[in-house]
Design a protein around this motif. Structure first.
Motif, PDB file in Angstrom:
ATOM      1  N   GLY A 319      31.297  31.882  10.907  1.00 34.87           N
ATOM      2  CA  GLY A 319      32.084  32.098   9.595  1.00 34.87           C
ATOM      3  C   GLY A 319      31.419  33.014   8.685  1.00 34.87           C
ATOM      4  N   ILE A 320      31.794  32.994   7.347  1.00 37.65           N
ATOM      5  CA  ILE A 320      31.400  33.980   6.389  1.00 37.65           C
ATOM      6  C   ILE A 320      29.846  33.738   5.809  1.00 37.65           C
ATOM      7  N   GLY A 321      29.257  32.802   6.216  1.00 36.95           N
ATOM      8  CA  GLY A 321      27.846  32.451   5.972  1.00 36.95           C
ATOM      9  C   GLY A 321      27.644  32.276   4.450  1.00 36.95           C
ATOM     10  N   LEU A 322      26.616  32.140   3.892  1.00 39.72           N
ATOM     11  CA  LEU A 322      25.884  31.852   2.586  1.00 39.72           C
ATOM     12  C   LEU A 322      25.472  32.942   2.014  1.00 39.72           C
ATOM     13  N   GLU A 323      25.474  32.898   0.552  1.00 35.44           N
ATOM     14  CA  GLU A 323      25.009  33.848  -0.288  1.00 35.44           C
ATOM     15  C   GLU A 323      23.602  33.388  -0.692  1.00 35.44           C
ATOM     16  N   PRO A 324      22.606  33.981  -0.784  1.00 37.27           N
ATOM     17  CA  PRO A 324      21.171  33.621  -1.045  1.00 37.27           C
ATOM     18  C   PRO A 324      21.126  32.795  -2.505  1.00 37.27           C
ATOM     19  N   GLN A 325      21.936  33.328  -3.484  1.00 37.69           N
ATOM     20  CA  GLN A 325      22.228  32.785  -4.553  1.00 37.69           C
ATOM     21  C   GLN A 325      22.519  31.193  -4.667  1.00 37.69           C
ATOM     22  N   ASP A 326      23.647  31.071  -3.676  1.00 39.66           N
ATOM     23  CA  ASP A 326      24.114  29.709  -3.574  1.00 39.66           C
ATOM     24  C   ASP A 326      23.287  28.745  -3.084  1.00 39.66           C
ATOM     25  N   PHE A 327      22.124  28.992  -2.324  1.00 37.72           N
ATOM     26  CA  PHE A 327      21.233  27.867  -1.729  1.00 37.72           C
ATOM     27  C   PHE A 327      20.824  26.768  -2.651  1.00 37.72           C
ATOM     28  N   PRO A 328      20.304  27.289  -4.124  1.00 35.36           N
ATOM     29  CA  PRO A 328      19.754  26.163  -4.838  1.00 35.36           C
ATOM     30  C   PRO A 328      21.073  25.007  -5.330  1.00 35.36           C
ATOM     31  N   ARG A 329      22.190  25.500  -5.336  1.00 35.20           N
ATOM     32  CA  ARG A 329      23.192  24.799  -5.702  1.00 35.20           C
ATOM     33  C   ARG A 329      24.368  23.876  -4.730  1.00 35.20           C
ATOM     34  N   LEU A 330      23.908  24.220  -3.673  1.00 36.85           N
ATOM     35  CA  LEU A 330      24.911  23.664  -2.411  1.00 36.85           C
ATOM     36  C   LEU A 330      25.159  22.521  -2.651  1.00 36.85           C
ATOM     37  N   PHE A 331      24.492  21.565  -3.181  1.00 38.85           N
ATOM     38  CA  PHE A 331      24.948  20.092  -3.212  1.00 38.85           C
ATOM     39  C   PHE A 331      25.296  19.393  -4.623  1.00 38.85           C
ATOM     40  N   ASP A 332      25.591  20.499  -5.744  1.00 39.23           N
ATOM     41  CA  ASP A 332      26.157  20.242  -6.931  1.00 39.23           C
ATOM     42  C   ASP A 332      27.701  19.991  -6.584  1.00 39.23           C
ATOM     43  N   LEU A 333      27.891  18.851  -7.493  1.00 36.25           N
ATOM     44  CA  LEU A 333      29.286  18.587  -7.423  1.00 36.25           C
ATOM     45  C   LEU A 333      30.250  19.703  -7.826  1.00 36.25           C
ATOM     46  N   PHE A 334      31.393  20.022  -7.083  1.00 34.67           N
ATOM     47  CA  PHE A 334      32.377  20.928  -7.331  1.00 34.67           C
ATOM     48  C   PHE A 334      31.690  22.433  -7.284  1.00 34.67           C
ATOM     49  N   TYR A 335      30.568  22.558  -7.041  1.00 35.24           N
ATOM     50  CA  TYR A 335      30.214  23.932  -6.731  1.00 35.24           C
ATOM     51  C   TYR A 335      30.787  24.631  -5.671  1.00 35.24           C
ATOM     52  N   ARG A 336      31.267  25.912  -5.554  1.00 33.57           N
ATOM     53  CA  ARG A 336      31.421  26.653  -4.478  1.00 33.57           C
ATOM     54  C   ARG A 336      31.097  27.943  -4.384  1.00 33.57           C
ATOM     55  N   GLY A 337      30.682  28.448  -3.297  1.00 31.28           N
ATOM     56  CA  GLY A 337      29.808  29.686  -2.934  1.00 31.28           C
ATOM     57  C   GLY A 337      30.588  30.825  -3.519  1.00 31.28           C
ATOM     58  N   HIS A 338      29.712  31.870  -3.869  1.00 30.80           N
ATOM     59  CA  HIS A 338      30.302  32.926  -4.217  1.00 30.80           C
ATOM     60  C   HIS A 338      31.001  33.668  -3.355  1.00 30.80           C
ATOM     61  N   ASN A 339      30.958  33.589  -2.072  1.00 26.47           N
ATOM     62  CA  ASN A 339      31.737  34.392  -1.243  1.00 26.47           C
ATOM     63  C   ASN A 339      33.082  33.646  -0.560  1.00 26.47           C
ATOM     64  N   VAL A 340      33.645  32.659  -1.117  1.00 23.60           N
ATOM     65  CA  VAL A 340      34.680  31.829  -0.577  1.00 23.60           C
ATOM     66  C   VAL A 340      36.057  32.454  -0.886  1.00 23.60           C
ATOM     67  N   GLY A 341      35.957  33.414  -2.066  1.00 21.14           N
ATOM     68  CA  GLY A 341      37.241  34.043  -2.210  1.00 21.14           C
ATOM     69  C   GLY A 341      38.418  33.064  -2.679  1.00 21.14           C
ATOM     70  N   THR A 342      39.563  33.379  -1.975  1.00 16.03           N
ATOM     71  CA  THR A 342      40.640  32.428  -2.264  1.00 16.03           C
ATOM     72  C   THR A 342      40.996  31.330  -1.070  1.00 16.03           C
ATOM     73  N   ILE A 343      39.868  30.914  -0.529  1.00 12.67           N
ATOM     74  CA  ILE A 343      39.746  29.760   0.411  1.00 12.67           C
ATOM     75  C   ILE A 343      39.940  28.415  -0.508  1.00 12.67           C
ATOM     76  N   PRO A 344      40.879  27.628  -0.106  1.00 15.35           N
ATOM     77  CA  PRO A 344      41.002  26.394  -0.937  1.00 15.35           C
ATOM     78  C   PRO A 344      39.863  25.585  -0.870  1.00 15.35           C
ATOM     79  N   GLY A 345      39.724  24.700  -1.685  1.00 19.58           N
ATOM     80  CA  GLY A 345      38.397  23.829  -1.399  1.00 19.58           C
ATOM     81  C   GLY A 345      38.188  22.851  -2.932  1.00 19.58           C
ATOM     82  N   SER A 346      37.433  21.715  -2.721  1.00 13.80           N
ATOM     83  CA  SER A 346      37.169  21.040  -3.941  1.00 13.80           C
ATOM     84  C   SER A 346      35.759  21.193  -4.407  1.00 13.80           C
ATOM     85  N   GLY A 347      34.817  21.631  -3.630  1.00 10.26           N
ATOM     86  CA  GLY A 347      33.504  21.591  -3.796  1.00 10.26           C
ATOM     87  C   GLY A 347      32.718  20.201  -3.797  1.00 10.26           C
TER      88      GLY A 347
END
Length: 386
Positions: A319-347
Motif C-alpha cells: 500500500g501507500i506505506g508510512l511517512e517518517p513523521q507519523d511513526f511517533p504518533r501511530l498509536f495516538d487516538l484519532f491520529y491519521r497519517g499525513h499521506n492518507v488523503g481522502t481515504i476515510p477512517g476514524s484513527g
C-alpha cells in the motif's frame, strides 16, 4: 517578660565577643544548610569552602573535612542547569545578592533541588571577603510541581481528546447516516420503478453503512473498557494458522476479493495459548488498514512463526506505506497519517490494536518496505503445545 528579654538581647549584642558567640550558635544549629566560601576566584576552580554547618552535612552526605578547601562545584552534575549557573556567575561578578534554584548532587550521586540565597560579606574596609549561601532543599516542592504540571497536561490532553472525539464522531456518523437516509428515500420514492437488483443494491448499501457505524461504536466501547481496566485477557488453546485462514476468508467474503491474499504458516507448534478475542481485534484492525490503504489487485501476506515463549504474526502489504513523521504518533487516538488523503477512517484502529497487545504483554513494530507498502510485526507471549 518581653521587655526583660529584649533588654538582655540588646546587652548581648553590644558585647562583640558575646555577639560573635551568638551568631556562631545560630549558624551552627540552623536547620537550613549554610556554606561560607572565600570571595574569589570567581572563575574556575571557584571560591573555596571555608565552613559548612551540620545541616549541610545532613543534606549532602559530605563531612566537613571532605568539602573544606574545595569549591561548591563538587555539588553540581550533568543535569544541573547551565543557564542557572550562568545567572549565578553574573550575580557573583557584580557582587549582588541573589536567590536561585539549582539541581545539586549528594555524595551518593542522588539529585536534590535547593533554593539558595547568596550574599557577599565585606570587611571593615568595605572589601568583599566571603560569600554566605543559605540553602533550603526544595525537592518535595519540585516533585509536587512536576506532578501538578503532569496532571494539568493530562487534563488538557483529555479535553483535547474529548473535543476531537465529538468532532470526529459527528463527522463519521453524519456521513453514513446521510447515506442511509438517501438510500431509504430513493427506495421510498423510486423503488417501485426499479429492478429487483437495483433495490437490493440500495439495501446492501444500507446494511454496509450500518455495519460500519456499529463497528465504530464497538471500537469506542472497547477503548472505554480497556481504559477503565475492565478488559482482561482470557487465553485458551487454539490453532492460530486455522484461525488466521478463517479470519482472511471472512475479510474476502465481507469486502470482496479485490486483493491477492496469502497466509503462510512457519509454526513449529500447532496450538498456542492466547486470547482469541484480543488477537482478533489486533489482526482485524491491521488487516483493515492493509485493505484500506492498498490498491485492488495488490498482495497482502500474513505469515505466522514462533520462537520459545512467543508467537509472531508478520503482515505485509503493497500500500501507500508510512511517512517518517507519523511513526511517533501511530498509536495516538484519532491520529491519521499525513499521506492518507481522502481515504476515510476514524484513527482508532491502531490505538485499539496497541491496547490489546499491551493487555497481553505483546509487542508491535512497523517497518517501511524498500519498494512500497508496510510490514507490521506483532508478537504475543504464549505457552505452546504440540
Amino acid at each position: 517578660m518581653k521587655s526583660d528579654l529584649s533588654e538582655s538581647l540588646f546587652q548581648t549584642l553590644q558585647d562583640a565577643e558575646a555577639r560573635c558567640h551568638l551568631l556562631q550558635s545560630v549558624v551552627v544549629h540552623a536547620n537550613d544548610s549554610i556554606v561560607i566560601t572565600h570571595a574569589e576566584p570567581l572563575d574556575a576552580p571557584g571560591p573555596q569552602i571555608v565552613f559548612v554547618n551540620e545541616a549541610f552535612c545532613r543534606m549532602t552526605g559530605y563531612r566537613p573535612e571532605e568539602v573544606i578547601g574545595k569549591t561548591p562545584r563538587i555539588l553540581q552534575g550533568p543535569n544541573t542547569d547551565r543557564a542557572a549557573l550562568d545567572r549565578l556567575k553574573t550575580s557573583l561578578q557584580q557582587w549582588q545578592p541573589t536567590l536561585i534554584e539549582l539541581l545539586n548532587y549528594r555524595k551518593d550521586g542522588t539529585e536534590f533541588w535547593i533554593e539558595m540565597s547568596l550574599v557577599p560579606v565585606a570587611n571593615a574596609e568595605g572589601w568583599y571577603t566571603h560569600w554566605i549561601a543559605i540553602q533550603r532543599e526544595t525537592s518535595d516542592r519540585k516533585r509536587l510541581e512536576a506532578e501538578l504540571l503532569k496532571t494539568l497536561q493530562k487534563e488538557r490532553e483529555l479535553s483535547e481528546l474529548r473535543s476531537h472525539f465529538v468532532s470526529m464522531t459527528s463527522h463519521e456518523f453524519r456521513t453514513p447516516l446521510t447515506a442511509i437516509l438517501t438510500a431509504a428515500e430513493m427506495l421510498e420514492y423510486y423503488g417501485r420503478n426499479w429492478t429487483e437488483d437495483d433495490r437490493l443494491e440500495q439495501l446492501r448499501l444500507i446494511q454496509i453503512t450500518v455495519h460500519r457505524m456499529t463497528q465504530m461504536l464497538d471500537d469506542i466501547l472497547l477503548l472505554g473498557r480497556a481504559d477503565a481496566g475492565d478488559l482482561r485477557p482470557r487465553p485458551g488453546w487454539f490453532d492460530p494458522a486455522a484461525f488466521c485462514q478463517l479470519l482472511v476468508a471472512e475479510f474476502q467474503a465481507e469486502r470482496g476479493s479485490r486483493h491477492r491474499w496469502q497466509v503462510v504458516s512457519r509454526l513449529t507448534h500447532q496450538t498456542v495459548y492466547l486470547d482469541q478475542n484480543l488477537l482478533r481485534q489486533v489482526l482485524t484492525n491491521l488487516l483493515s488498514n492493509a485493505v484500506k490503504y492498498s490498491a485492488a489487485g495488490s498482495q497482502i501476506t500474513l505469515e505466522l512463526s514462533d520462537r520459545p515463549g512467543w508467537v509472531r504474526f508478520c503482515l505485509q502489504d503493497e500500500g501507500i506505506g508510512l511517512e517518517p513523521q507519523d511513526f511517533p504518533r501511530l498509536f495516538d487516538l484519532f491520529y491519521r497519517g499525513h499521506n492518507v488523503g481522502t481515504i476515510p477512517g476514524s484513527g482508532l484502529g491502531l490505538a485499539i490494536a496497541k491496547r490489546c497487545l499491551d493487555l497481553c504483554g505483546g509487542k508491535i513494530r512497523f517497518e517501511q518496505m524498500p519498494t512500497k507498502g508496510t510490514q507490521v510485526l506483532i508478537e504475543f507471549p504464549s505457552n505452546q503445545a504440540l
